[in-house]
Design a protein around this motif. Structure first.
Motif, mmCIF file in Angstrom:
data_model
loop_
_atom_site.group_PDB
_atom_site.id
_atom_site.type_symbol
_atom_site.label_atom_id
_atom_site.label_comp_id
_atom_site.label_asym_id
_atom_site.label_seq_id
_atom_site.Cartn_x
_atom_site.Cartn_y
_atom_site.Cartn_z
ATOM 1 N N SER A 55 0.815 -1.216 0.000
ATOM 2 C CA SER A 55 0.000 0.000 0.000
ATOM 3 C C SER A 55 0.848 1.264 0.000
ATOM 4 C CB SER A 55 -0.949 -0.005 1.204
ATOM 5 O OG SER A 55 -1.882 -1.049 1.099
ATOM 6 N N GLY A 56 1.972 1.228 0.715
ATOM 7 C CA GLY A 56 2.840 2.400 0.774
ATOM 8 C C GLY A 56 3.470 2.745 -0.564
ATOM 9 N N ASP A 57 3.573 1.767 -1.459
ATOM 10 C CA ASP A 57 4.058 2.024 -2.818
ATOM 11 C C ASP A 57 2.905 2.329 -3.762
ATOM 12 O OD1 ASP A 57 6.653 1.552 -2.015
ATOM 13 O OD2 ASP A 57 6.690 -0.528 -2.708
ATOM 14 N N ALA A 58 1.753 1.751 -3.499
ATOM 15 C CA ALA A 58 0.605 1.932 -4.384
ATOM 16 C C ALA A 58 0.109 3.371 -4.373
ATOM 17 C CB ALA A 58 -0.520 0.985 -3.984
ATOM 18 N N ALA A 59 0.105 4.022 -3.206
ATOM 19 C CA ALA A 59 -0.425 5.386 -3.121
ATOM 20 C C ALA A 59 0.307 6.349 -4.057
ATOM 21 C CB ALA A 59 -0.387 5.879 -1.673
ATOM 22 N N PRO A 60 1.645 6.380 -4.079
ATOM 23 C CA PRO A 60 2.328 7.267 -5.031
ATOM 24 C C PRO A 60 2.050 6.912 -6.491
ATOM 25 C CG PRO A 60 3.825 6.627 -3.279
ATOM 26 C CD PRO A 60 2.604 5.769 -3.134
ATOM 27 N N LEU A 61 1.822 5.641 -6.769
ATOM 28 C CA LEU A 61 1.536 5.247 -8.146
ATOM 29 C C LEU A 61 0.181 5.772 -8.612
ATOM 30 C CD1 LEU A 61 2.814 1.550 -8.138
ATOM 31 C CD2 LEU A 61 3.906 3.538 -9.205
ATOM 32 N N MET A 62 -0.755 5.986 -7.679
ATOM 33 C CA MET A 62 -2.074 6.460 -8.056
ATOM 34 C C MET A 62 -2.021 7.848 -8.690
ATOM 35 S SD MET A 62 -3.727 3.862 -7.406
ATOM 36 C CE MET A 62 -5.200 4.574 -8.117
ATOM 37 N N CYS A 63 -1.012 8.622 -8.356
ATOM 38 C CA CYS A 63 -0.873 9.968 -8.912
ATOM 39 C C CYS A 63 0.337 10.032 -9.839
ATOM 40 C CB CYS A 63 -0.733 10.986 -7.792
ATOM 41 S SG CYS A 63 -0.549 12.686 -8.377
ATOM 42 N N GLY A 64 1.525 10.034 -9.270
ATOM 43 C CA GLY A 64 2.740 10.179 -10.061
ATOM 44 C C GLY A 64 2.922 9.067 -11.067
ATOM 45 N N GLY A 65 2.582 7.840 -10.679
ATOM 46 C CA GLY A 65 2.738 6.719 -11.597
ATOM 47 C C GLY A 65 1.876 6.881 -12.826
ATOM 48 N N GLY A 66 0.605 7.210 -12.619
ATOM 49 C CA GLY A 66 -0.293 7.404 -13.750
ATOM 50 C C GLY A 66 0.081 8.605 -14.597
ATOM 51 N N THR A 67 0.600 9.653 -13.958
ATOM 52 C CA THR A 67 0.952 10.874 -14.676
ATOM 53 C C THR A 67 2.086 10.640 -15.667
ATOM 54 O OG1 THR A 67 0.220 12.265 -12.834
ATOM 55 C CG2 THR A 67 1.739 13.257 -14.404
ATOM 56 N N VAL A 68 3.125 9.893 -15.275
ATOM 57 C CA VAL A 68 4.250 9.652 -16.188
ATOM 58 C C VAL A 68 3.971 8.489 -17.144
ATOM 59 C CG1 VAL A 68 5.880 10.583 -14.508
ATOM 60 C CG2 VAL A 68 5.492 8.122 -14.582
ATOM 61 N N TRP A 69 3.130 7.548 -16.709
ATOM 62 C CA TRP A 69 2.824 6.378 -17.523
ATOM 63 C C TRP A 69 2.090 6.767 -18.808
ATOM 64 C CZ3 TRP A 69 3.546 1.300 -18.242
ATOM 65 C CH2 TRP A 69 2.553 0.526 -18.838
ATOM 66 N N THR A 70 1.157 7.693 -18.722
ATOM 67 C CA THR A 70 0.346 8.060 -19.878
ATOM 68 C C THR A 70 1.175 8.556 -21.061
ATOM 69 O OG1 THR A 70 -1.581 8.535 -18.496
ATOM 70 C CG2 THR A 70 -1.544 9.516 -20.686
ATOM 71 N N PRO A 71 2.047 9.559 -20.900
ATOM 72 C CA PRO A 71 2.830 10.003 -22.067
ATOM 73 C C PRO A 71 3.808 8.938 -22.546
ATOM 74 C CG PRO A 71 3.600 11.090 -20.077
ATOM 75 C CD PRO A 71 2.328 10.407 -19.718
ATOM 76 N N LEU A 72 4.293 8.100 -21.641
ATOM 77 C CA LEU A 72 5.225 7.058 -22.066
ATOM 78 C C LEU A 72 4.558 6.055 -23.004
ATOM 79 C CD1 LEU A 72 7.225 6.400 -18.767
ATOM 80 C CD2 LEU A 72 8.165 7.208 -20.939
ATOM 81 N N VAL A 73 3.366 5.591 -22.651
ATOM 82 C CA VAL A 73 2.719 4.577 -23.494
ATOM 83 C C VAL A 73 2.012 5.192 -24.699
ATOM 84 C CG1 VAL A 73 2.446 2.961 -21.589
ATOM 85 C CG2 VAL A 73 0.604 4.556 -22.090
ATOM 86 N N GLU A 74 1.648 6.473 -24.614
ATOM 87 C CA GLU A 74 0.948 7.100 -25.727
ATOM 88 C C GLU A 74 1.889 7.784 -26.711
ATOM 89 O OE1 GLU A 74 -3.451 8.149 -23.820
ATOM 90 O OE2 GLU A 74 -1.952 9.748 -24.056
ATOM 91 N N GLN A 75 3.051 8.251 -26.240
ATOM 92 C CA GLN A 75 3.902 9.075 -27.089
ATOM 93 C C GLN A 75 5.299 8.503 -27.343
ATOM 94 O OE1 GLN A 75 2.540 11.646 -28.485
ATOM 95 N NE2 GLN A 75 0.707 11.861 -27.233
ATOM 96 N N CYS A 76 5.698 7.478 -26.620
ATOM 97 C CA CYS A 76 7.069 6.973 -26.712
ATOM 98 C C CYS A 76 7.097 5.524 -27.201
ATOM 99 C CB CYS A 76 7.764 7.050 -25.348
ATOM 100 S SG CYS A 76 7.764 8.699 -24.605
ATOM 101 N N ARG A 77 8.098 5.224 -28.023
ATOM 102 C CA ARG A 77 8.293 3.863 -28.488
ATOM 103 C C ARG A 77 9.558 3.291 -27.860
ATOM 104 N NH1 ARG A 77 7.436 5.106 -34.832
ATOM 105 N NH2 ARG A 77 8.628 6.942 -34.172
#
Length: 290
Positions: free
Chosen positions: A92-114
């Motif tokens: 849980s202590g790792d999951a909470a940061p992923l809910m915000c920062g993880g999703g924020t960086v993940w989106t441009p990586l999978v949508e814009q980067c190869r």
């Protein structure tokens, strides 16, 4: 229940204690996380196109007076539409940061980067240290830019292949970057002329600013036109990609760097003060368990 403290928002992870009669996605005892959005209309063009994060009727914590769905509490009432089941492999202590920062960086990586592209990450903080890990695990060639050399070893340990300190450098062509950068992810909230990076960017590069802050982005008009560069904004994560991000993080053991505080007035105050003073490294997790 755990809570993530970021710039202006509290995103949480908790255990389901009760469900409504219409709830079908979760059961009592499930461990779930939530982000800044609590509901969307589900019927507009953005929602139907899978871009529900841009729904004009989205209820977002911290916006338009909607400030009653934070996580510094013992219980919270959330709609299942924007809850996400946490994989067993992620504490849980790792999951909470992923809910915000993880999703924020993940989106441009999978949508814009190869995976074969060189991805530059500007700044090593709450967003940057996660962007490095995700990009490296995806197979990208990760290049990190930071103001000083202080975080060089940490960046390389997280998965970066190259590191460049920029403080005092007026011409970034002098940094010695080995090959041009295809995608530049800006995680720093500091505003600067994007043209500084143009000498190290490939033609048709994409610049991806992520950090929420006031102020204006500045870029050189002629150089942008002649190089075919584009600046692509992004806002948090859609529901589909948020679930994929959690699955990817669990399989690849992506671990946020956090500071832990107790869910008390003193603990919250201490965390907020460290955040305001710029000393947080890199996310604060506030929990009843500490």
């Amino acid at each position: 229940m755990g809570s993530l403290l970021t710039r202006g928002s509290f995103l949480g992870v908790g255990v389901v204690e009760q469900v409504g009669s219409a709830c079908t996605a979760f059961r009592i005892g499930d461990r779930v996380g939530w982000g800044v959005i609590n509901s969307t209309c589900g019927n507009c063009e953005m929602c139907m196109a899978g871009k529900d994060k841009y729904c004009p009727d989205a209820k977002m914590y911290g916006f338009d007076g909607y400030d009653t769905q934070g996580s510094v509490c013992s219980h919270a009432v959330r709609k299942e539409q924007w809850l996400f089941k946490i994989p067993d492999a992620i504490p849980s202590g790792d999951a909470a940061p992923l809910m915000c920062g993880g999703g924020t960086v993940w989106t441009p990586l999978v949508e814009q980067c190869r995976i074969f592209e060189r991805v530059g990450v500007v700044g090593i903080g709450g967003l940057g240290h996660l962007a490095i890990q995700f990009a490296a695990k995806m197979g990208c060639d990760v290049v990190v830019f930071s103001s000083t050399d202080d975080k060089r070893e940490e960046a390389l340990r997280l998965g970066a292949n190259e590191f460049y300190a920029t403080k005092g450098v007026l011409d970034y062509a002098m940094l010695g970057v080995t090959k041009p950068i295809d995608r530049l992810i800006i995680t720093s909230s500091a505003k600067f002329n994007l043209g500084l990076f143009y000498p190290v960017l490939a033609r048709n590069a994409k610049i991806l600013p992520l950090s929420f802050d006031d102020g204006d982005l500045v870029a050189p008009n002629m150089a942008t036109l002649l190089s075919g560069n584009s600046i692509v904004g992004g806002c948090i994560c859609s529901r589909f990609l948020q679930n994929k991000m959690l699955d990817f993080a669990a399989r690849h053991k992506i671990t946020p760097i956090v500071e832990k505080y107790p869910m008390t007035l003193h603990g919250v105050s201490e965390a907020v003060n460290r955040l305001r003073n710029g000393k947080m490294r890199y996310r604060a997790v506030i929990s009843w368990d500490y």
